[in-house]
Design an enzyme around this catalytic site. Structure first.
Site, PDB file in Angstrom:
ATOM      1  N   THR A   1       0.870  -1.175   0.000  1.00  0.00           N
ATOM      2  CA  THR A   1       0.000   0.000   0.000  1.00  0.00           C
ATOM      3  C   THR A   1       0.906   1.223   0.000  1.00  0.00           C
ATOM      4  OG1 THR A   1      -1.823   1.167   1.058  1.00  0.00           O
ATOM      5  CG2 THR A   1      -0.364  -0.076   2.536  1.00  0.00           C
ATOM      6  N   GLU A   2       0.631   2.158  -0.916  1.00  0.00           N
ATOM      7  CA  GLU A   2       1.623   3.198  -1.193  1.00  0.00           C
ATOM      8  C   GLU A   2       1.806   4.175  -0.040  1.00  0.00           C
ATOM      9  OE1 GLU A   2      -1.113   2.682  -3.099  1.00  0.00           O
ATOM     10  OE2 GLU A   2      -1.936   4.574  -3.847  1.00  0.00           O
ATOM     11  N   ASN A   3       0.905   4.177   0.930  1.00  0.00           N
ATOM     12  CA  ASN A   3       1.148   5.035   2.090  1.00  0.00           C
ATOM     13  C   ASN A   3       2.251   4.494   2.991  1.00  0.00           C
ATOM     14  OD1 ASN A   3      -1.112   3.227   2.264  1.00  0.00           O
ATOM     15  ND2 ASN A   3      -1.615   4.032   4.274  1.00  0.00           N
TER      16      ASN A   3
ATOM     17  N   SER B   1       8.493   4.428  -0.244  1.00  0.00           N
ATOM     18  CA  SER B   1       7.375   3.693  -0.831  1.00  0.00           C
ATOM     19  C   SER B   1       7.234   4.004  -2.318  1.00  0.00           C
ATOM     20  CB  SER B   1       6.076   4.051  -0.098  1.00  0.00           C
ATOM     21  OG  SER B   1       5.015   3.249  -0.564  1.00  0.00           O
TER      22      SER B   1
END
Lengths: 236, 207, 207, 236
Positions: free
Chosen positions: C39-41, C81
């Site tokens: 998840t890019e967060n 990320s």
């Protein structure tokens, strides 16, 4: 999921002639001695090695250079009191040297792993190491353009791997490991132990498993930075 | 000389001490000055050189000597360490030099000898990155040639980066292409002026 | 549709599932397939959505919904990320779309409505970064206008990045500016060919 | 050594008109609610805010925007179901928006902290968000040039601070904190607790103390991501 290799040769099985090999370590801290020993037993030639130094004494990276299978080295600090192997090859014109300031070297490796096409750095402006490089003034300061350094294989030394490939390091032996792991097609980590997934606190992972393909347990060598042999605590 | 440098480092500073003589500065930094030492191989909060059982081959300084860690230390990788340097976060770095010019240009990585094997390490990153660069060197080389020069003849490490020069004979402050002598040791400003090929002015350290 | 996408994700892949419909894909990924969700967060090893006492406001997915962590998870900051995404380390990402062109161009962040408040998030990074981009969408919009188009008319997210399109009526593979229909649902390749404004070829999935 | 401030106003005492304020957080995870509440009570106007989102609901960043003291916002995802404060200001032309793809936003902030003058990114090439930006082909791929985003102040949310200023974070609340801490002249961290130097394992420090100037303890707020109040375990 990572592959835990039985020995360094297995971990290096697809090394090809002309490959670019990123080798972690600063001096002997973080140098993957076991993998370098494995490299000695590979046939691949015409290699380009990217590492901070160019070998010390007669073991480790120096032993690899001594085989004559390294065509070029990209590093920041080749000359040391005990870098006689490199010194001889260099004076004999048998190895090409690309000298890069240490921070630019680190940032170029990071850029490769991060998909950055190039970056402007102030380091080296006005010096001989900027020769031939584009200079650009941005917001009143001069910068030179530096390009990424990609590796075919990265050979790094870590402390603990879990079975998801996550890595932790030991003290200043961390140095180039985390960035080299991101910059190569295949990353091999020499570690002190392999633990089950979940045994490393997710907050404390330094290199996420996505960057690691293979792991080998360290074998004790007289000169190894983290000399103790590795252990496999458990398998899945 | 190391003692003087240590005296002039502001309390609470983040400091990088270069390989060789600059490492001696650490011996004169009392702990209540809260100076935090950075080593570019990836650590803040570096302690004294390690002895005996404390030697850990995974814990070294930029000169590859075994060191120790102090409470509050942290480890980070090389890209982060040099981002810290390049990004202007270090307050002071102390380096040796072959030559320093009146404009603050630094030459300390290569003598220009075409037969020498070059090696640069982190010198150029420190030169451009630290907020202030102090140099420690002898004022004259073995032949009596001044190392504080109108223009560096050796290959450069960085441009206009040095602000203070600590030597065996005097301490200099470089500012706006002027050279101020702030302290002398067994010599005088006039004597220095006659031996150097650069104009020098007597000037106290600013507060 | 989510089930088909899940079926086609190779075992052992690192995968990012976009906001909305793509998150449903996770429900069809058996754990023995060893797919790791990004998840890019700032997380790898994301688990299912959190329920009840497991809800932790500090642990969310890119859609800001509470999620859980699986053994082998890791956390990292935003620059790391997105370096992971941009650097080509993710094997597959799955996103929704307004339009996909035959060349694989993706439009999924803006309808082009001049009154709309724009928002892009990580869509452009995923489009250029993931090794393969799968799109999930209805094949026609509410007016019956095809969303698989010769050329996107909506503002682009990325160029030539989409390789597969999963729709309610068929699955498409995009390759060398050709559109292959690999599966149909209650329709035929001929019928699709007549309703779309792009040429389509019948073609099986490669092994 | 960090300064532990008694309240958010003390931590924000030198915020000036026209300042650029970096605000951590992704949605509400990692948003420094206590510092944003303190910002409400500052006079500084004409601010530029850099944050991933543009506020949710009526508290936190939305409340700051509602004061009218934010001239411009640089973010990746302003529009959300509950971003009505931003939406209204934007439609009324009362706030300027610079929309940046999320990864470029993160990398531009990192570049500022890392002394990089600019970098070439593939993200956004061929899209409206590349309008007016230099495009360059490097090694066969197109990239656009992006420049660093520097902050005057960074307001971030962390988990634990030690008295040397080292920080750890909690789960995905880490998000922009570590990079924003590097990119501002003054970094203020809102934390759950302050512990003595040495209480955080040096291997597990995420943000080294060199990047942190001031710390405030979090106060429990109804909407805060890490809602529990902070504690000072000990003082030196």
């Amino acid at each position: 999921m990572i592959e835990v290799c039985g020995d360094a040769e297995a971990a290096l099985r697809d090394l090809r002639d002309g490959a670019t090999v990123l080798v972690g370590g600063f001096g002997e801290a973080g140098l993957p001695f076991g993998l370098l020993d494995g490299l000695l037993r590979c046939d691949a030639a015409g290699l380009t090695v990217v590492s901070n130094n160019a070998g010390n004494g007669d073991s480790g990276l120096a032993a690899v250079l001594a085989t004559g299978r390294v065509r070029k080295i990209i590093c920041s600090y080749p000359r040391q009191v005990d870098s006689w192997v490199f010194d001889r090859l260099y004076r004999e014109g048998k190895i090409e040297l690309e000298l890069v300031p240490q921070g630019n070297l680190a940032e170029r490796i990071r850029a490769a792993g991060a998909g950055i096409g190039g970056f402007y750095t102030p380091t080296g402006v006005g010096t001989p190491l900027a020769a031939g490089k584009e200079v650009r003034n941005i917001a009143g300061c001069d910068y030179i353009l530096e390009l990424p350094i990609h590796g075919d294989v990265a050979l790094i030394r870590a402390d603990t791997a879990d079975e998801a490939g996550n890595l932790t390091y030991r003290k200043t032996a961390r140095n180039f490991g985390p960035i080299m792991a991101t910059a190569a097609k295949v990353t091999v980590a020499e570690v002190n132990r392999v633990v089950p997934a979940g045994a490393i606190d997710p907050e404390n992972v330094v290199t996420p498993g996505i960057f690691v393909n293979r792991v080998v347990l360290a074998v004790g060598t007289a000169k190894a930075g983290s000399a103790r042999s590795g252990s496999r605590e458990t398998t899945r | 000389m190391a003692k003087l440098v240590a005296r002039d480092i502001p309390g609470g500073s983040y400091v990088n001490l270069g390989i060789g003589q600059p490492t001696l500065v650490a011996d004169y930094l009392p702990s209540d000055k809260h100076v935090v030492l950075h080593t570019e191989n990836g650590m803040l909060g570096m302690g004294p050189q390690a002895q005996g059982d404390d030697i850990d081959p995974d814990l070294t300084n930029a000169g590859k000597l075994p060191v120790t860690e102090l409470p509050g230390a942290s480890y980070f990788h090389h890209a982060d360490s040099f981002a810290m340097m390049r990004g202007g976060h270090l307050d002071v770095c102390v380096m040796g030099a072959f030559q320093v010019s009146t404009a603050g240009d630094l030459a300390n990585w290569h003598t220009g000898d075409p037969d020498a094997i070059p090696a640069v390490g982190g010198a150029m990153d420190l030169a451009v990155g630290a907020k202030t660069v102090y140099v420690m060197m002898t004022l004259f080389d073995k032949d009596g040639t001044p190392k504080l020069v109108p223009k560096c003849t050796y290959p450069l490490t960085g441009l206009a980066c040095v602000s203070r020069v600590y030597t065996d004979l005097a301490v200099f402050r470089l500012e706006d292409d002027q050279v101020y002598v702030t302290e002398t040791f067994g010599t005088t400003v006039d004597e220095l002026a006659s031996r150097l090929r650069v104009p020098v002015l007597a000037g106290p350290f600013p507060a």
